[in-house]
Design a protein around this motif. Sequence first.
Motif, mmCIF file in Angstrom:
data_model
loop_
_atom_site.group_PDB
_atom_site.id
_atom_site.type_symbol
_atom_site.label_atom_id
_atom_site.label_comp_id
_atom_site.label_asym_id
_atom_site.label_seq_id
_atom_site.Cartn_x
_atom_site.Cartn_y
_atom_site.Cartn_z
ATOM 1 N N THR A 74 1.086 -1.137 -0.075
ATOM 2 C CA THR A 74 -0.620 -0.461 -0.136
ATOM 3 C C THR A 74 1.264 0.801 0.201
ATOM 4 O OG1 THR A 74 -1.884 -1.203 1.208
ATOM 5 C CG2 THR A 74 -2.378 1.127 1.509
ATOM 6 N N ILE A 75 1.827 0.717 0.201
ATOM 7 C CA ILE A 75 2.757 2.695 0.656
ATOM 8 C C ILE A 75 3.555 2.820 -0.723
ATOM 9 C CG2 ILE A 75 4.620 3.551 2.319
ATOM 10 C CD1 ILE A 75 3.740 2.275 5.195
ATOM 11 N N ALA A 76 4.293 1.680 -1.110
ATOM 12 C CA ALA A 76 4.670 1.447 -2.055
ATOM 13 C C ALA A 76 4.179 2.135 -3.679
ATOM 14 C CB ALA A 76 5.497 -0.388 -2.469
ATOM 15 N N ARG A 121 19.344 -5.779 4.759
ATOM 16 C CA ARG A 121 18.442 -5.689 3.091
ATOM 17 C C ARG A 121 17.971 -4.458 3.556
ATOM 18 N NH1 ARG A 121 15.201 -9.358 1.627
ATOM 19 N NH2 ARG A 121 14.782 -9.839 3.942
ATOM 20 N N ALA A 122 17.267 -3.663 4.132
ATOM 21 C CA ALA A 122 17.261 -2.782 3.737
ATOM 22 C C ALA A 122 17.995 -1.326 5.352
ATOM 23 C CB ALA A 122 15.784 -2.581 3.453
ATOM 24 N N GLU A 123 17.680 0.008 4.861
ATOM 25 C CA GLU A 123 18.150 1.062 5.875
ATOM 26 C C GLU A 123 16.320 0.958 6.605
ATOM 27 O OE1 GLU A 123 20.503 1.955 2.967
ATOM 28 O OE2 GLU A 123 20.051 -0.005 2.966
ATOM 29 N N ILE A 124 15.716 1.073 5.847
ATOM 30 C CA ILE A 124 14.716 1.889 6.919
ATOM 31 C C ILE A 124 12.984 1.102 5.945
ATOM 32 C CG2 ILE A 124 14.757 3.318 5.140
ATOM 33 C CD1 ILE A 124 13.360 5.093 7.456
ATOM 34 N N GLY A 125 12.616 0.860 6.481
ATOM 35 C CA GLY A 125 10.863 0.378 6.047
ATOM 36 C C GLY A 125 10.016 1.176 6.375
ATOM 37 N N PHE A 126 8.747 0.580 5.615
ATOM 38 C CA PHE A 126 7.585 1.373 5.876
ATOM 39 C C PHE A 126 6.337 0.290 6.052
ATOM 40 C CE2 PHE A 126 10.446 4.728 4.032
ATOM 41 C CZ PHE A 126 9.260 5.914 4.942
ATOM 42 N N ILE A 127 6.152 0.555 7.407
ATOM 43 C CA ILE A 127 5.256 -0.855 7.573
ATOM 44 C C ILE A 127 3.547 -0.230 8.098
ATOM 45 C CG2 ILE A 127 6.583 -3.180 7.806
ATOM 46 C CD1 ILE A 127 5.498 -2.317 11.092
ATOM 47 N N GLU A 128 2.328 -1.418 8.317
ATOM 48 C CA GLU A 128 1.096 -1.206 8.211
ATOM 49 C C GLU A 128 1.018 -1.415 9.699
ATOM 50 O OE1 GLU A 128 -0.642 -2.694 5.112
ATOM 51 O OE2 GLU A 128 0.649 -1.289 3.374
ATOM 52 N N GLY A 129 0.378 -0.923 10.597
ATOM 53 C CA GLY A 129 0.528 -1.211 12.097
ATOM 54 C C GLY A 129 0.853 -1.232 13.683
ATOM 55 N N PRO A 130 0.239 -0.900 14.554
ATOM 56 C CA PRO A 130 -0.058 -0.242 15.813
ATOM 57 C C PRO A 130 1.002 -0.115 16.467
ATOM 58 C CG PRO A 130 -1.272 -2.768 16.330
ATOM 59 C CD PRO A 130 -1.019 -2.164 14.325
ATOM 60 N N ARG A 131 2.302 -0.890 16.369
ATOM 61 C CA ARG A 131 3.193 -1.433 17.081
ATOM 62 C C ARG A 131 4.567 -2.398 16.150
ATOM 63 N NH1 ARG A 131 -0.111 -4.419 19.148
ATOM 64 N NH2 ARG A 131 -0.548 -2.546 20.257
ATOM 65 N N ALA A 132 5.820 -1.918 16.386
ATOM 66 C CA ALA A 132 7.035 -2.138 15.654
ATOM 67 C C ALA A 132 7.600 -4.006 15.864
ATOM 68 C CB ALA A 132 8.402 -1.215 15.663
ATOM 69 N N SER A 139 0.103 -9.588 5.892
ATOM 70 C CA SER A 139 -0.265 -8.424 5.467
ATOM 71 C C SER A 139 -1.172 -7.152 6.543
ATOM 72 C CB SER A 139 -1.021 -8.278 4.602
ATOM 73 O OG SER A 139 -2.278 -7.423 4.178
ATOM 74 N N GLY A 140 -0.098 -6.594 6.363
ATOM 75 C CA GLY A 140 -0.828 -5.022 7.694
ATOM 76 C C GLY A 140 -2.289 -4.914 7.152
ATOM 77 N N THR A 141 -2.540 -5.374 6.312
ATOM 78 C CA THR A 141 -4.010 -4.439 6.185
ATOM 79 C C THR A 141 -4.908 -5.499 6.623
ATOM 80 O OG1 THR A 141 -3.489 -3.271 4.300
ATOM 81 C CG2 THR A 141 -6.068 -4.243 4.120
ATOM 82 N N ARG A 142 -4.512 -6.504 6.501
ATOM 83 C CA ARG A 142 -5.608 -8.104 6.766
ATOM 84 C C ARG A 142 -5.663 -7.805 8.773
ATOM 85 N NH1 ARG A 142 -5.485 -13.740 4.545
ATOM 86 N NH2 ARG A 142 -6.347 -15.140 6.836
ATOM 87 N N MET A 143 -4.237 -7.816 9.081
ATOM 88 C CA MET A 143 -3.225 -8.220 10.733
ATOM 89 C C MET A 143 -4.923 -6.923 11.281
ATOM 90 S SD MET A 143 -0.105 -8.900 10.946
ATOM 91 C CE MET A 143 1.033 -8.241 10.403
ATOM 92 N N SER A 196 -7.047 -0.430 1.719
ATOM 93 C CA SER A 196 -6.906 0.945 2.647
ATOM 94 C C SER A 196 -7.455 2.093 1.200
ATOM 95 C CB SER A 196 -5.084 1.049 1.901
ATOM 96 O OG SER A 196 -5.100 2.622 1.513
ATOM 97 N N SER A 197 -8.136 2.710 2.178
ATOM 98 C CA SER A 197 -8.778 3.857 1.178
ATOM 99 C C SER A 197 -7.679 4.380 0.683
ATOM 100 C CB SER A 197 -9.188 4.992 2.065
ATOM 101 O OG SER A 197 -8.031 5.581 2.293
ATOM 102 N N LEU A 198 -6.308 4.524 0.215
ATOM 103 C CA LEU A 198 -5.586 4.747 -0.244
ATOM 104 C C LEU A 198 -5.720 4.713 -1.683
ATOM 105 C CD1 LEU A 198 -2.383 5.372 1.851
ATOM 106 C CD2 LEU A 198 -3.765 6.947 1.345
ATOM 107 N N ALA A 199 -6.330 2.905 -1.812
ATOM 108 C CA ALA A 199 -6.427 2.044 -2.986
ATOM 109 C C ALA A 199 -7.107 2.368 -3.791
ATOM 110 C CB ALA A 199 -5.690 0.331 -2.714
ATOM 111 N N VAL A 200 -8.289 3.211 -3.663
ATOM 112 C CA VAL A 200 -9.532 2.556 -4.050
ATOM 113 C C VAL A 200 -9.853 4.241 -4.192
ATOM 114 C CG1 VAL A 200 -10.269 0.258 -3.589
ATOM 115 C CG2 VAL A 200 -11.012 2.159 -1.974
ATOM 116 N N GLU A 201 -9.561 5.116 -4.294
ATOM 117 C CA GLU A 201 -9.879 6.383 -4.694
ATOM 118 C C GLU A 201 -10.113 6.935 -6.127
ATOM 119 O OE1 GLU A 201 -6.139 9.189 -3.604
ATOM 120 O OE2 GLU A 201 -6.973 8.830 -1.051
#
Length: 301
Positions: free
Chosen positions: A107-109, A147-158, A205-209, A250-255
């Motif tokens: 979603t973020i990507a 394999r990545a210096e920074i990541g972006f995820i969906e969720g309430p906590r790391a 998946s963050g969306t499913r969780m 995600s609402s972002l995905a279906v605008e």
Amino acid sequence: MRLSPRVPDLSALDLLLSVIELGSMGRAAEAHGISQPSASSRIRYLEKLVGVPVLERTTLGSRPTEAGALIAEWAQTVLAAAQQLDAGIDTLRARRHSHLNVAASQTIAEYLFPEWLVALRTHAPATAIALQSGNSADVARAVLEGRAEIGFIEGPRAPKGLQSRLVARDRLVVVVAPGHPWARRTAVALDELAGTPLIQRESGSGTRMAFEQAVAARLPGWEPSALLELSSTTAIKRAAASGVGPAVVSSLAVEAELAAGTLKSPPVAGLELERSLRAVWPVGQSLTGPARDLCAIARRP
């Protein structure tokens, strides 16, 4: 081999050379951006370490003792090596900062990262960026494994082993085909939604969780049931639009689809589906260079 505790630190040696070169403790202190008492204290500590006086104070200023001149001669070699080390470290940092590996949930990507990338390219045009996308669990593994210096995820906590920073918020929505019975509803009851098999993302998946956690919080003991599992948001939208069944995305995905009317989004009574989007990186590390810049860009309103 470990250094002897009698070896002075580099800043004290550098100060000693400045005093000898400039002939004055005051002028040397000014050149190093410190007060004269601080400079005098450093030299006294240096003398305590080596066990001999290194400077003679005269009415005309300061000059090296015989021992001080020897130490200054040896110090020049040490400081030259330190400067070479410093230059080498700068080269390594510049090389590292010229390339950034990023991992992001789908979603973020797909829906946020392109805009962030434009802003980052404006700020750091020489940085080459490599993006890998997957579900939130994939992103966490990529960051933990280096394999990545920074990541972006969906969720309430790391996830465990990662620290995080909130960068944005998103909202999940239920979508159906225009011909689905829910498309004409003013709202869908939570019990009905919970009892309906849905088109879902895969496990991890963050969306499913986020969706399953939100429903389980309202309906303890509820067991999720997936009608169809797909690893692509695009595939989920197409399946929902073709009438296979309801989906949660995600609402972002279906605008665009909601605006065009190819999908409908009935609200769910009594269910809060807002979620957090987070930047993540390993515990004990700090974001630097382009990774720090990207995180700051992502947090902008």
